[in-house]
Design a protein around this motif. Structure first.
Motif, mmCIF file in Angstrom:
data_model
loop_
_atom_site.group_PDB
_atom_site.id
_atom_site.type_symbol
_atom_site.label_atom_id
_atom_site.label_comp_id
_atom_site.label_asym_id
_atom_site.label_seq_id
_atom_site.Cartn_x
_atom_site.Cartn_y
_atom_site.Cartn_z
ATOM 1 N N LEU A 135 0.867 -1.173 0.000
ATOM 2 C CA LEU A 135 0.000 0.000 0.000
ATOM 3 C C LEU A 135 0.904 1.222 0.000
ATOM 4 O O LEU A 135 1.560 1.523 0.992
ATOM 5 N N LEU A 136 0.971 1.904 -1.152
ATOM 6 C CA LEU A 136 1.864 3.050 -1.295
ATOM 7 C C LEU A 136 1.254 4.321 -0.734
ATOM 8 O O LEU A 136 1.957 5.168 -0.195
ATOM 9 N N SER A 137 -0.062 4.472 -0.876
ATOM 10 C CA SER A 137 -0.755 5.625 -0.309
ATOM 11 C C SER A 137 -2.237 5.310 -0.170
ATOM 12 O O SER A 137 -2.761 4.428 -0.845
ATOM 13 N N GLY A 138 -2.893 6.022 0.723
ATOM 14 C CA GLY A 138 -4.315 5.839 0.963
ATOM 15 C C GLY A 138 -4.584 4.884 2.114
ATOM 16 O O GLY A 138 -3.660 4.461 2.817
ATOM 17 N N GLU A 139 -5.869 4.565 2.298
ATOM 18 C CA GLU A 139 -6.287 3.705 3.400
ATOM 19 C C GLU A 139 -7.203 2.592 2.915
ATOM 20 O O GLU A 139 -8.049 2.811 2.049
ATOM 21 N N VAL A 140 -7.029 1.417 3.494
ATOM 22 C CA VAL A 140 -7.920 0.287 3.257
ATOM 23 C C VAL A 140 -8.518 -0.150 4.588
ATOM 24 O O VAL A 140 -7.970 0.151 5.644
ATOM 25 N N ARG A 141 -9.631 -0.839 4.502
ATOM 26 C CA ARG A 141 -10.265 -1.403 5.696
ATOM 27 C C ARG A 141 -10.428 -2.896 5.465
ATOM 28 O O ARG A 141 -10.868 -3.332 4.405
ATOM 29 N N TYR A 142 -10.062 -3.665 6.490
ATOM 30 C CA TYR A 142 -10.252 -5.112 6.403
ATOM 31 C C TYR A 142 -11.701 -5.459 6.716
ATOM 32 O O TYR A 142 -12.258 -4.991 7.705
ATOM 33 N N LEU A 143 -12.289 -6.294 5.861
ATOM 34 C CA LEU A 143 -13.633 -6.806 6.096
ATOM 35 C C LEU A 143 -13.586 -7.886 7.164
ATOM 36 O O LEU A 143 -14.502 -8.012 7.970
ATOM 37 N N THR A 144 -12.534 -8.685 7.124
ATOM 38 C CA THR A 144 -12.223 -9.665 8.169
ATOM 39 C C THR A 144 -10.731 -9.547 8.438
ATOM 40 O O THR A 144 -9.944 -9.363 7.511
ATOM 41 N N GLU A 145 -10.346 -9.622 9.687
ATOM 42 C CA GLU A 145 -8.933 -9.488 10.047
ATOM 43 C C GLU A 145 -8.156 -10.685 9.486
ATOM 44 O O GLU A 145 -8.527 -11.832 9.705
ATOM 45 N N GLY A 172 2.905 -1.507 5.853
ATOM 46 C CA GLY A 172 2.937 -1.042 4.470
ATOM 47 C C GLY A 172 2.392 -2.043 3.476
ATOM 48 O O GLY A 172 2.407 -1.785 2.275
ATOM 49 N N GLU A 173 1.921 -3.198 3.944
ATOM 50 C CA GLU A 173 1.329 -4.219 3.080
ATOM 51 C C GLU A 173 -0.128 -4.441 3.483
ATOM 52 O O GLU A 173 -0.537 -4.064 4.577
ATOM 53 N N PHE A 174 -0.875 -5.058 2.598
ATOM 54 C CA PHE A 174 -2.259 -5.424 2.905
ATOM 55 C C PHE A 174 -2.653 -6.603 2.022
ATOM 56 O O PHE A 174 -1.962 -6.931 1.054
ATOM 57 N N LEU A 175 -3.759 -7.226 2.362
ATOM 58 C CA LEU A 175 -4.287 -8.349 1.582
ATOM 59 C C LEU A 175 -5.558 -7.900 0.861
ATOM 60 O O LEU A 175 -6.568 -7.608 1.502
ATOM 61 N N PRO A 176 -5.542 -7.822 -0.462
ATOM 62 C CA PRO A 176 -6.725 -7.382 -1.196
ATOM 63 C C PRO A 176 -7.899 -8.351 -1.116
ATOM 64 O O PRO A 176 -9.043 -7.954 -1.342
ATOM 65 N N CYS A 177 -7.648 -9.604 -0.747
ATOM 66 C CA CYS A 177 -8.732 -10.596 -0.706
ATOM 67 C C CYS A 177 -9.728 -10.335 0.417
ATOM 68 O O CYS A 177 -10.843 -10.859 0.377
ATOM 69 N N CYS A 178 -9.339 -9.545 1.404
ATOM 70 C CA CYS A 178 -10.249 -9.307 2.530
ATOM 71 C C CYS A 178 -10.295 -7.832 2.910
ATOM 72 O O CYS A 178 -10.519 -7.499 4.067
ATOM 73 N N SER A 179 -10.076 -6.954 1.922
ATOM 74 C CA SER A 179 -10.097 -5.522 2.218
ATOM 75 C C SER A 179 -10.797 -4.734 1.117
ATOM 76 O O SER A 179 -10.967 -5.216 -0.008
ATOM 77 N N ILE A 180 -11.188 -3.511 1.480
ATOM 78 C CA ILE A 180 -11.775 -2.563 0.538
ATOM 79 C C ILE A 180 -11.080 -1.216 0.751
ATOM 80 O O ILE A 180 -10.593 -0.931 1.844
ATOM 81 N N PRO A 181 -11.045 -0.366 -0.277
ATOM 82 C CA PRO A 181 -10.422 0.957 -0.101
ATOM 83 C C PRO A 181 -11.369 1.912 0.620
ATOM 84 O O PRO A 181 -12.570 1.944 0.347
ATOM 85 N N LEU A 182 -10.825 2.699 1.536
ATOM 86 C CA LEU A 182 -11.598 3.758 2.186
ATOM 87 C C LEU A 182 -11.393 5.079 1.466
ATOM 88 O O LEU A 182 -12.270 5.946 1.496
ATOM 89 N N THR A 183 -10.225 5.246 0.848
ATOM 90 C CA THR A 183 -9.871 6.450 0.098
ATOM 91 C C THR A 183 -9.275 6.009 -1.234
ATOM 92 O O THR A 183 -9.108 4.818 -1.473
ATOM 93 N N ASP A 184 -8.925 6.963 -2.064
ATOM 94 C CA ASP A 184 -8.139 6.639 -3.257
ATOM 95 C C ASP A 184 -6.842 5.999 -2.757
ATOM 96 O O ASP A 184 -6.261 6.467 -1.772
ATOM 97 N N ILE A 185 -6.421 4.938 -3.411
ATOM 98 C CA ILE A 185 -5.210 4.253 -2.975
ATOM 99 C C ILE A 185 -4.266 4.052 -4.159
ATOM 100 O O ILE A 185 -4.697 4.029 -5.318
#
Length: 84
Positions: free
Chosen positions: A48-58, A66-79
């Motif tokens: 994740l270079l910029s912006g915020e994501v939210r995990y649907l399930t932890e 600085g990393e995230f899993l796209p399989c269980c997250s959605i963007p909160l802002t432009d990312i």
């Protein structure tokens, strides 16, 4: 609708019809490694270079700062993300 910039090149819109970021990336024919689709394995890990994501399930997989899993997250802002 948040936009998702990929590898500092192309961008896609996350319109909320997709269950998570992995589904949105696949709908736009973006190649992403994955296995479990539920946050257990970590195969879809992206930077994740910029912006915020939210995990649907932890996620249970190890995720570094600085990393995230796209399989269980959605963007909160432009990312901006880097897909390996």
């Amino acid at each position: 609708m948040p936009s998702v910039r990929l590898n500092q090149h192309s961008a896609i819109e996350f319109d909320g019809t997709d269950a998570n970021l992995l589904c949105a990336l696949e709908r736009h024919q973006q190649q992403v490694n994955f296995h479990c689709r539920e946050g257990y394995c970590g195969a879809c890990r992206c930077k994740l270079l910029s912006g915020e994501v939210r995990y649907l399930t932890e996620p249970l997989a190890f995720v570094r700062s600085g990393e995230f899993l796209p399989c269980c997250s959605i963007p909160l802002t432009d990312i901006s993300i880097e897909v390996p």
